[in-house]
Design a protein around this motif. Sequence first.
Motif, PDB file in Angstrom:
ATOM      1  N   ILE A 183      40.032  48.840  23.753  1.00  0.00           N
ATOM      2  CA  ILE A 183      39.796  49.344  25.094  1.00  0.00           C
ATOM      3  C   ILE A 183      40.574  48.465  26.079  1.00  0.00           C
ATOM      4  CG2 ILE A 183      38.046  49.780  26.867  1.00  0.00           C
ATOM      5  CD1 ILE A 183      37.828  51.615  24.419  1.00  0.00           C
ATOM      6  N   ASN A 184      41.312  49.132  26.981  1.00  0.00           N
ATOM      7  CA  ASN A 184      42.007  48.407  28.054  1.00  0.00           C
ATOM      8  C   ASN A 184      41.214  48.581  29.347  1.00  0.00           C
ATOM      9  OD1 ASN A 184      45.581  48.093  27.645  1.00  0.00           O
ATOM     10  ND2 ASN A 184      44.011  48.065  26.056  1.00  0.00           N
ATOM     11  N   VAL A 185      41.298  47.577  30.159  1.00  0.00           N
ATOM     12  CA  VAL A 185      40.511  47.623  31.388  1.00  0.00           C
ATOM     13  C   VAL A 185      41.431  47.401  32.601  1.00  0.00           C
ATOM     14  CG1 VAL A 185      39.873  45.208  30.985  1.00  0.00           C
ATOM     15  CG2 VAL A 185      38.613  46.534  32.663  1.00  0.00           C
ATOM     16  N   ASP A 186      41.201  48.231  33.617  1.00  0.00           N
ATOM     17  CA  ASP A 186      41.941  48.074  34.868  1.00  0.00           C
ATOM     18  C   ASP A 186      41.231  47.020  35.691  1.00  0.00           C
ATOM     19  OD1 ASP A 186      43.158  48.205  37.306  1.00  0.00           O
ATOM     20  OD2 ASP A 186      42.747  50.328  37.669  1.00  0.00           O
ATOM     21  N   ARG A 187      41.767  45.828  35.696  1.00  0.00           N
ATOM     22  CA  ARG A 187      41.062  44.697  36.294  1.00  0.00           C
ATOM     23  C   ARG A 187      40.979  44.824  37.811  1.00  0.00           C
ATOM     24  NH1 ARG A 187      43.352  39.429  34.838  1.00  0.00           N
ATOM     25  NH2 ARG A 187      41.199  38.716  35.115  1.00  0.00           N
ATOM     26  N   GLU A 188      42.029  45.375  38.403  1.00  0.00           N
ATOM     27  CA  GLU A 188      42.017  45.532  39.860  1.00  0.00           C
ATOM     28  C   GLU A 188      40.890  46.453  40.300  1.00  0.00           C
ATOM     29  OE1 GLU A 188      45.998  46.868  40.338  1.00  0.00           O
ATOM     30  OE2 GLU A 188      46.813  44.844  40.533  1.00  0.00           O
ATOM     31  N   TRP A 189      40.682  47.510  39.519  1.00  0.00           N
ATOM     32  CA  TRP A 189      39.614  48.457  39.869  1.00  0.00           C
ATOM     33  C   TRP A 189      38.269  47.753  39.869  1.00  0.00           C
ATOM     34  CZ3 TRP A 189      35.026  50.498  38.322  1.00  0.00           C
ATOM     35  CH2 TRP A 189      34.647  51.746  38.875  1.00  0.00           C
ATOM     36  N   PHE A 190      38.036  46.952  38.794  1.00  0.00           N
ATOM     37  CA  PHE A 190      36.742  46.282  38.689  1.00  0.00           C
ATOM     38  C   PHE A 190      36.575  45.238  39.789  1.00  0.00           C
ATOM     39  CE2 PHE A 190      36.635  48.250  34.545  1.00  0.00           C
ATOM     40  CZ  PHE A 190      35.290  48.564  34.409  1.00  0.00           C
ATOM     41  N   ALA A 191      37.690  44.588  40.122  1.00  0.00           N
ATOM     42  CA  ALA A 191      37.614  43.597  41.199  1.00  0.00           C
ATOM     43  C   ALA A 191      37.224  44.273  42.504  1.00  0.00           C
ATOM     44  CB  ALA A 191      38.959  42.892  41.333  1.00  0.00           C
ATOM     45  N   GLU A 192      37.858  45.422  42.764  1.00  0.00           N
ATOM     46  CA  GLU A 192      37.552  46.133  44.001  1.00  0.00           C
ATOM     47  C   GLU A 192      36.133  46.674  44.013  1.00  0.00           C
ATOM     48  OE1 GLU A 192      40.318  49.192  45.191  1.00  0.00           O
ATOM     49  OE2 GLU A 192      41.988  47.799  44.818  1.00  0.00           O
ATOM     50  N   ALA A 193      35.701  47.160  42.839  1.00  0.00           N
ATOM     51  CA  ALA A 193      34.366  47.753  42.766  1.00  0.00           C
ATOM     52  C   ALA A 193      33.286  46.677  42.709  1.00  0.00           C
ATOM     53  CB  ALA A 193      34.266  48.647  41.540  1.00  0.00           C
ATOM     54  N   GLY A 194      33.711  45.435  42.503  1.00  0.00           N
ATOM     55  CA  GLY A 194      32.743  44.360  42.449  1.00  0.00           C
ATOM     56  C   GLY A 194      31.906  44.371  41.191  1.00  0.00           C
ATOM     57  N   LEU A 195      32.423  45.034  40.159  1.00  0.00           N
ATOM     58  CA  LEU A 195      31.697  45.087  38.894  1.00  0.00           C
ATOM     59  C   LEU A 195      32.287  44.047  37.944  1.00  0.00           C
ATOM     60  CD1 LEU A 195      31.353  48.859  37.866  1.00  0.00           C
ATOM     61  CD2 LEU A 195      29.493  47.186  38.026  1.00  0.00           C
ATOM     62  N   PRO A 196      31.467  43.429  37.108  1.00  0.00           N
ATOM     63  CA  PRO A 196      32.035  42.583  36.058  1.00  0.00           C
ATOM     64  C   PRO A 196      32.729  43.463  35.024  1.00  0.00           C
ATOM     65  CG  PRO A 196      29.678  42.793  35.759  1.00  0.00           C
ATOM     66  CD  PRO A 196      30.002  43.477  37.059  1.00  0.00           C
ATOM     67  N   GLU A 197      33.825  42.959  34.485  1.00  0.00           N
ATOM     68  CA  GLU A 197      34.500  43.742  33.449  1.00  0.00           C
ATOM     69  C   GLU A 197      33.666  43.724  32.183  1.00  0.00           C
ATOM     70  OE1 GLU A 197      38.321  41.917  33.116  1.00  0.00           O
ATOM     71  OE2 GLU A 197      38.678  42.127  35.271  1.00  0.00           O
ATOM     72  N   PRO A 198      33.614  44.857  31.463  1.00  0.00           N
ATOM     73  CA  PRO A 198      32.884  44.842  30.184  1.00  0.00           C
ATOM     74  C   PRO A 198      33.655  44.014  29.175  1.00  0.00           C
ATOM     75  CG  PRO A 198      34.014  46.923  30.483  1.00  0.00           C
ATOM     76  CD  PRO A 198      34.219  46.148  31.744  1.00  0.00           C
ATOM     77  N   GLU A 199      32.999  43.587  28.113  1.00  0.00           N
ATOM     78  CA  GLU A 199      33.669  42.791  27.098  1.00  0.00           C
ATOM     79  C   GLU A 199      33.518  43.389  25.708  1.00  0.00           C
ATOM     80  OE1 GLU A 199      35.649  40.355  27.610  1.00  0.00           O
ATOM     81  OE2 GLU A 199      35.248  39.991  29.747  1.00  0.00           O
ATOM     82  N   THR A 200      32.380  43.959  25.426  1.00  0.00           N
ATOM     83  CA  THR A 200      32.086  44.377  24.056  1.00  0.00           C
ATOM     84  C   THR A 200      31.862  45.879  23.991  1.00  0.00           C
ATOM     85  OG1 THR A 200      29.711  44.173  24.365  1.00  0.00           O
ATOM     86  CG2 THR A 200      30.890  42.189  23.684  1.00  0.00           C
TER      87      THR A 200
END
Lengths: 398, 375, 587
Positions: A183-200
């Motif tokens: 799974i790839n994660v859009d880090r900018e999106w999560f930063a903007e949304a204020g959500l922690p990125e998932p890991e597992t």
Amino acid sequence: MARNLARSTTRHTAQHDPGGGTGSGSPARRTARAVVVGTATALALTACTAFDGGGSGNGSGGTTDDGASGDAPAGGTGTVVLVTHDSFALSEELIARFEADTGLTLEQRAPGDGGALVNQLILTRDAPLGDVVFGIDNSFASRAIDEGVLEPYSSPAAGEDVARYAVDDEGHLTAIDVGDVCINVDREWFAEAGLPEPETLEDLTDPQYRDLLVVTNPATSSPGLAFLLATVGAFGEDGWVDYWAALRDNGVKVAGGWSDAYYVDFTGPSSEGTDRPLVLSYASSPPYEVPEGVTDPADAPTRALLDTCFRQVEYAGVLAGAANPEGARQVIDWLLSPEVQADIPGSMYVYPVDSSVELPESWATFAPPAPEPFEVDPAAITENRDAWIQTWTNTVLG
Amino acid sequence: MKDDDAAQAGTGGQAGAGSRRGLEVRDVVVLYRDDDGTTKAAVDGLDLDVAPGEVLALLGPSGSGKSSLLRAVAGLEPVAAGSITWDGTDLAGVPVHQRGIGLMFQDGQLFPHRDVAANVAFGLQMQRVPRAELARRVAELLRLVGLAGFGDRDVASLSGGERQRVALARSLAPRPRLLLLDEPLSALDRALRERLADDVRAALRATGTTALFVTHDHDEAFAVADRIAVMDLGRLLQVDPPARLWHRPTSQRVAEFLGYEAFVPAASPTGRALLDLVGKQGELLALGPGSLTRDQGPTTAPGPARSTAVPSPALTGTVVTAGFRRGVVELVVDVDGVGRVTLVEPSAGTHLDAPAPGTVVTLHARPEAIAVVGG
Amino acid sequence: MPPTTTPRPARPRGVTPRLAYRPGVAGRGVVWALVTAVPLVFLTVFFAYPVASIVLRGFAPDGAVDLTAFGEVFARPRTWRIIGLTFAQATVATAIAVVLGLPGAYLLYRCDFPGRTALRAFVIVPFVLPTVVVGVAFRSVLAPHGPLGFLGWDGTFAAVVAALVFFNYAVVVRTVGGFWAALDPRAEQAARALGAPPWRAFTSVTLPALTPAIASAAAIVFLFCATAFGVVLVLGGPRYGTVETEIWVQTTQFLDLPAAAVLSVVQLAVVAVALVVAGRARDRRERALQLRSAETAHPHRLALRGPDRRTGDVVAVAVTTAVGVLLLALPLGTVLVRSFRTRDGWGLGNYVALGTTGGPNALSVTVWEAALTSLRVAVDATLVAVVVGGLVALVVSRRPRGRAGRRAVRTLDAVFMLPLGVSAVTVGFGFLVALQRPFGLDLNLRDSLVLIPIAQAVVAIPLVVRTVLPVLRAIDTRLHEAAAVLGAAPGQVLRLVDWPLAARSLGLAVGLAFAVSLGEFGATAFLARPDQPTLPVVIFRLIGRPGADNLGMALAASVVLALLTATVMLLTERLRAGGRTTAAGEF
């Protein structure tokens, strides 16, 4: 006949690294190459002594043992036919050097990929498409072996890493490269949304990540199948179905192929999507989203979740009934050579099987392979693939 | 078109009088297979001769088999029985393109991808006529048909009459030993048709071409032909020069087809009287438009027919309809003892000069306009 | 002399000429036999035999025929759902394509306005774009964030139908338009004179006259829709499956050849029905074509304003503009616009990158080289398709006297349409199974490079036939006769009459075959050579990799492909526009 048959088993096995070169200038590489070239030449000479001269193209059907140091004149004219997928790509110089060193002509055929490739080999067992195959992955490896399309061969160039991915004890298939589907994660999106990125994997079922993930269909897409296998590896034959039910309830989206999942649904920088910041892709995808000048992985716009990966292994093997089995073996040895191994990340977008080979700089920084990817026994995959896909379809698509 | 041009174009027409026997059609049967698989005889055991240099019109109603005969002669339709020979040589087995027989279609069938000159040149090219000679011949022929200077025109830009002229020039160009014309004028309007009929005849004459001219229009046949063959239901009814055909049709069917309307047995009282008047022998008299004139009294302007009318025997009839047409008044009169006959009278300038339907009129016969059938 | 009666146009009733020249010359029979044999042998070797081989392998894996697979496959509820979906999707898409295509046909073939030729070339572009690109383009339009996202069509049946209409709109426009252009307008004018309002005149006179062309177009579109593959996979979402995708899954993923064979037979049955319908309609159409009058069918100037305003024109312009913008321009525009977006903003970077192999995308060749390969293969494929398709058209255009002969000709016509309706997977796998030693001959066609253009030619041949045949059939046999009586031997008649008349439609066929070959990615995909990829293969490869550079290059390459196609079509349109004949092919 359908026009534009788009094979949605989207794979991406060929990619050049944006920053790194082939590194052919380093002294260590030079030495390594000299060794390989020497070996290859010796092999070629051997092949030439056995060359029957009357072949119509596949005609260097040598039968002598490999490794013998022949002293017959170099410069054979045989052809070796490599059956692969159409994403097969290596630097032209490498291929030219192989041909020069061995006296062989390397002919490439790409009748399909994934299941299509293996199934075609099975269908043409009586009149093989070529001498050597490259591109059978671990989800179809056992079927290819079981159907008897391969001859065992243990390459002298194979090291521990190759042994680690061996499908059987006889050595029908030789691992050449590996790729991690994660799974790839859009880090900018999560930063903007204020959500922690998932890991597992488990995180993905967390309600706070509801409606954020897009994956691909395992029935029609190779990474889709890999991810299904990741969940089988992670949760076992008993647990994976429940996991998918949870994913489904958490709003997972299923796209037909990798291209539209990545470019249409995903929110990443080169994509258009606005609401799916989690996408099924590869561990090696992130470098391609890194803007020029960025050197710190912390600043990369995307990253792969290395705890969600399944390792796809690509194998090569000598085809049963090959017209030129000796040439086939030379091709496998060559694919394991340090030069080719070093060229693989740039050319085919996957990691070389030989972990001692240095990765391109941008890969080392932005695309480290998963340290402990999930694994499923190839035999179990062959045995259960169809049933798993069926169950998956019933569970997720309903 | 001018005769000197025509003479030039006609020089060397191979049809000429050199051939002694011309076309001989013997017992020919041409079958037509319908879509449902049944076969019918379109031409049913027919004999016909066309002498070299002769223009023969094949006259018959639609469906009488005349086009089938023409196509059989050209080799376009298989002959089921009988023989077709030219100058004694059987044409069976000779392919169309080697027969040396030309065919001009009703609608021209010009090649749309070739201009006028190239259309005319086609047959000459087939004969491998040298370029210079070819250009000369094409120019001649175009002059012959009155289209000098039309050579580089696109055929789509031509009028109907012009197209048929091109088609005629094209057919004549390779100097066929026999030219078949399949209703070449019937798609044209009346005035054009009449003018062109004369032109066709002049061109055929000028080139000395032997021709078989198919038409369903007797005016056209009379205008063009040396002899006329009347055909019906796949057989020939009569073959004669125009005048003889007109005055002595051999059967009522032929007379009907020529336009005669009323038939009076010679044995009837009226018939006897008319027969005396005509002064010929026969069993049936045929009357058509123009056979009778009306006694209109002194106030009426005398028509051309009046002077020749013999005032006996007196016939009476009742006007059925009256109409004005092309400068003349046409009256359909139900004549006692004869039947319905059309009267053609010069118009005085108003419609009122025609008697109203129901008027009883006195009539006179014109003997030269009455035919005797048979005999 | 009695006054003449008004002459009736006197065509000899009954004796309708059917054959140009007298039959019976033995030599000519031999020639025709050869002319027929060449395409038949071609189709047998490169289509029928491979397909039969792979289907037989499904039914008789061990030599003994085992038809139990039929029972098994038909017992699966999924099978019926798939057949139903295939029918539904093809039927709905066909209906919509026809309804939307009619105004387009009118506008592009019946009206005259500046840019008409360019527009005609433009509408054919979707027909050849790789589905994977179209899939991404369509999804970016339909996805929730896209310009038409509010429709909520993403991943629905509607999206599949929209894409199928996108692909096949041109088929309707060109087929119906070509016919409409040659239709005598006087019948409609007569209806107007009799007091019918424009719409009544259209529905009661013009529409019935167009029916054969519409039916013919509909059948072909149905064929394309029923065998659509990539677009269904990408746009339909995972829930949708058609017979075609199911054959693909069964063959390439599960190697369930019996199931694939059953589905292939089902597909063949569907296709046969569509072909029979198309054949019937075409027969009527081509008969009607002979009646056309070249001089009367001039396109008129568009009349949208002023006293001469025609409501029909306004409707046609409105519908076609809507279709053009929403259905064609939006997805194509998405591709075009995005092809200019690079990692560093807007620019020509992606186009510059087409000349490289290096950088982040490691193609083994540059995109230009791939384009060159595509062009080379397309030239070969076009040559084969036009020669074989031309021969087929020539044979089928003959009108034998006998009923058996006529039936044979009609069968031949239908048989050569089959490649349009059979799964590319079936054909591709058939090649591999059958052509290593075809018919036991020591002739390895399977591994030969010529198989790639041949595979494309097999797909292009039906389109060539459909383009050339109507023109050949519309040539009055009496034109042949006129040439014959002027001394032209049969060979000369062909050379001097049929050839020049059909040459322009052949030009159009060349363009079409070329375009199809440029875009073909079906059976060819199973024959690819990684070291000599074609343009669609390169596009497919690029769009299968992440990153703005790859996507940008893929889209730029797609634009190149589209431009190549449009250029080829434009050239052939011009060829035709300059012609004297009005006869038009179906595409």
